[in-house]
Design a protein around this motif. Structure first.
Motif, PDB file in Angstrom:
ATOM      1  N   GLU A  25      -3.819   4.556  -7.577  1.00  0.00           N
ATOM      2  CA  GLU A  25      -4.999   4.149  -6.823  1.00  0.00           C
ATOM      3  C   GLU A  25      -5.359   2.695  -7.078  1.00  0.00           C
ATOM      4  OE1 GLU A  25      -9.675   5.486  -6.316  1.00  0.00           O
ATOM      5  OE2 GLU A  25      -8.179   6.945  -6.956  1.00  0.00           O
ATOM      6  N   THR A  26      -5.185   2.228  -8.293  1.00  0.00           N
ATOM      7  CA  THR A  26      -5.502   0.837  -8.614  1.00  0.00           C
ATOM      8  C   THR A  26      -4.623  -0.112  -7.817  1.00  0.00           C
ATOM      9  OG1 THR A  26      -6.202   1.443 -10.853  1.00  0.00           O
ATOM     10  CG2 THR A  26      -5.633  -0.869 -10.469  1.00  0.00           C
ATOM     11  N   ALA A  27      -3.317   0.200  -7.760  1.00  0.00           N
ATOM     12  CA  ALA A  27      -2.402  -0.644  -6.997  1.00  0.00           C
ATOM     13  C   ALA A  27      -2.702  -0.577  -5.508  1.00  0.00           C
ATOM     14  CB  ALA A  27      -0.962  -0.223  -7.267  1.00  0.00           C
ATOM     15  N   ALA A  28      -3.109   0.586  -5.022  1.00  0.00           N
ATOM     16  CA  ALA A  28      -3.454   0.727  -3.602  1.00  0.00           C
ATOM     17  C   ALA A  28      -4.646  -0.156  -3.251  1.00  0.00           C
ATOM     18  CB  ALA A  28      -3.749   2.187  -3.274  1.00  0.00           C
ATOM     19  N   ALA A  29      -5.656  -0.142  -4.113  1.00  0.00           N
ATOM     20  CA  ALA A  29      -6.826  -0.986  -3.880  1.00  0.00           C
ATOM     21  C   ALA A  29      -6.446  -2.463  -3.930  1.00  0.00           C
ATOM     22  CB  ALA A  29      -7.911  -0.669  -4.906  1.00  0.00           C
TER      23      ALA A  29
ATOM     24  N   LEU B  62       0.840  -1.202   0.000  1.00  0.00           N
ATOM     25  CA  LEU B  62       0.000   0.000   0.000  1.00  0.00           C
ATOM     26  C   LEU B  62       0.872   1.248   0.000  1.00  0.00           C
ATOM     27  CD1 LEU B  62      -2.722   1.418   0.160  1.00  0.00           C
ATOM     28  CD2 LEU B  62      -2.703   1.059   2.649  1.00  0.00           C
ATOM     29  N   TRP B  63       1.944   1.245   0.798  1.00  0.00           N
ATOM     30  CA  TRP B  63       2.825   2.406   0.823  1.00  0.00           C
ATOM     31  C   TRP B  63       3.444   2.646  -0.550  1.00  0.00           C
ATOM     32  CZ3 TRP B  63       3.839   6.798   2.773  1.00  0.00           C
ATOM     33  CH2 TRP B  63       5.058   7.420   2.508  1.00  0.00           C
ATOM     34  N   ALA B  64       3.918   1.590  -1.198  1.00  0.00           N
ATOM     35  CA  ALA B  64       4.517   1.728  -2.531  1.00  0.00           C
ATOM     36  C   ALA B  64       3.513   2.301  -3.518  1.00  0.00           C
ATOM     37  CB  ALA B  64       5.040   0.382  -3.014  1.00  0.00           C
ATOM     38  N   ALA B  65       2.260   1.877  -3.412  1.00  0.00           N
ATOM     39  CA  ALA B  65       1.228   2.381  -4.316  1.00  0.00           C
ATOM     40  C   ALA B  65       0.948   3.862  -4.066  1.00  0.00           C
ATOM     41  CB  ALA B  65      -0.055   1.568  -4.149  1.00  0.00           C
ATOM     42  N   LEU B  66       0.940   4.259  -2.807  1.00  0.00           N
ATOM     43  CA  LEU B  66       0.697   5.667  -2.490  1.00  0.00           C
ATOM     44  C   LEU B  66       1.857   6.540  -2.939  1.00  0.00           C
ATOM     45  CD1 LEU B  66      -0.914   5.471   1.073  1.00  0.00           C
ATOM     46  CD2 LEU B  66      -2.058   5.667  -1.135  1.00  0.00           C
ATOM     47  N   GLU B  67       3.081   6.030  -2.801  1.00  0.00           N
ATOM     48  CA  GLU B  67       4.236   6.783  -3.287  1.00  0.00           C
ATOM     49  C   GLU B  67       4.115   7.054  -4.785  1.00  0.00           C
ATOM     50  OE1 GLU B  67       8.385   6.401  -1.106  1.00  0.00           O
ATOM     51  OE2 GLU B  67       7.707   4.462  -1.890  1.00  0.00           O
ATOM     52  N   ALA B  68       3.581   6.075  -5.504  1.00  0.00           N
ATOM     53  CA  ALA B  68       3.432   6.204  -6.960  1.00  0.00           C
ATOM     54  C   ALA B  68       2.113   6.879  -7.341  1.00  0.00           C
ATOM     55  CB  ALA B  68       3.524   4.828  -7.618  1.00  0.00           C
TER      56      ALA B  68
END
Length: 373
Positions: free
Chosen positions: A28-32, A19-25
């Motif tokens: 939103e799709t990766a975060a979900a 989740l952290w990696a997705a937020l850094e980037a």
């Protein structure tokens, strides 16, 4: 209280990292996917809310404080988190935690209805949102009103829709006066109030001061308190809306009324005290004015609570924030000295300012008072 965790810690750790990696980037799709994959692997919604999304949000705030991300990126990450929470709430309800955790005190009794809201002026809504979803997952009926709910609108909602209890959230100590007004107004119509958030101090001492019916350090503890029914703990004041005797000296009132002029005077004097300000850009001057405004607001909050430690926590934390942005400590010390000089008729304010200055000089390491951008 005992934390009911069913998922292996390694699974939750992996979910936090993804989740952290997705937020850094800002993906939103990766975060979900990070959250939903863990959900599909057996993590409960409550675990994902409190052991993944909550800690990652705290990390977002820490990265902002260290100057490694900007305000816009912090806001983007928070917005993504909020949408992931909403999506998680609408997944298969069979994956929710059991609703039978003491929410229904008697067989066949209706679920308790709780209104969850941030106090007037409080825009940090994610903690309240997490609580609302945890309560729903445990079988409560929840009215989540979101950020910055003016007290008259809160009371109107309660009159129109009813509730068994109210949970109020505040992250910034500068919201303590409005929190006090909200607690008093809700209790005046006969409803108990649970409060939570960093504004109420590390041990909830300001909840006691303001006369709340309960305080919880986190969402799990809040849910358990509400499930058992709020009872006024021993030591809490029996009368809603009680007066705070220390406010009779009028220092809090006079400083808040003169806030704008006080900020202007200190900013003008600071230009003579800190020669480097002569080369500041307009944006730098605006940021300096904002910093002085925060100092005045936290000074007022410490006067309202009659607790100099509230102010010293803010000052040491602010020093760390400014250092990360290249602002030397002596600029903050100079601002405190100028404020103290302007408060010659206010002994409590001068004492709080002196305590803040002493804490800054003695121990430059920052501590987090719950303030975020």
């Amino acid at each position: 209280m005992t934390t009911h965790t069913t998922t292996a810690p390694s699974g939750l750790t992996h979910a936090r990292e993804m989740l952290w990696a997705a937020l850094e980037a800002r993906d939103e799709t990766a975060a979900a996917s990070a959250v939903f994959d863990a959900h599909d692997a057996g993590a409960t919604a409550e675990e994902l809310l409190l052991d993944v999304i909550g800690p990652v949000q705290a990390r977002v705030g820490g990265e902002w404080a260290a100057g490694r991300i900007g305000v816009a990126q912090e806001h983007a990450a928070t917005a993504i988190q909020d949408r992931v929470i909403a999506a998680l709430a609408h997944r298969d309800p069979r994956r929710r935690p059991s609703a039978a955790r003491g929410v229904r005190p008697e067989s066949g009794a209706a679920p308790r209805r709780v209104t969850v809201a941030c106090v007037d002026g409080e825009w940090h809504s994610l903690p309240a949102r997490l609580l609302a979803e945890v309560l729903r997952g445990r079988g409560f009926l929840v009215d989540y009103l979101g950020a910055h709910v003016p007290t008259p609108h809160l009371i109107a909602h309660l009159h129109q829709n009813g509730a068994d209890a109210v949970a109020l959230s505040a992250s910034l100590p500068v919201r303590l006066p409005t929190a006090h007004a909200a607690v008093t107004a809700v209790q005046a119509i006969g409803l108990p109030v649970l409060v939570g958030g960093a504004a109420f101090g590390p041990d909830g001492q300001y909840a006691l001061l303001l006369g709340a019916d309960g305080w919880a350090p986190d969402a799990r503890a809040a849910a358990s308190l509400l499930a058992g029914g709020l009872r006024r703990p021993e030591g809490f004041p029996p009368d809603p809306g009680r007066e705070l005797p220390h406010l009779s000296d009028q220092e809090y009132t006079l400083i808040t009324r003169g806030r704008t002029e006080l900020i202007r005077r200190v900013l003008t004097a600071l230009e003579d005290t800190v020669p480097a300000m002569a080369s500041y850009t307009e944006r730098q001057r605006e940021r300096t004015a904002e910093d002085i405004a925060h100092i005045v607001d936290f000074l007022a909050a410490s006067l309202y609570a009659d607790d100099a430690e509230l102010f010293t926590r803010f000052v040491t934390w602010t020093a760390g924030i400014l250092r990360a942005r290249g602002v030397p400590d002596h600029a903050l010390v100079a601002a405190l000295d100028l404020l103290a000089a302007a408060q010659y008729d206010f002994p409590r304010a001068r004492a709080h300012l002196l305590a803040g200055r002493s804490a800054l000089v003695r121990d430059p390491a920052p501590t987090d008072p719950g303030r975020r951008p």
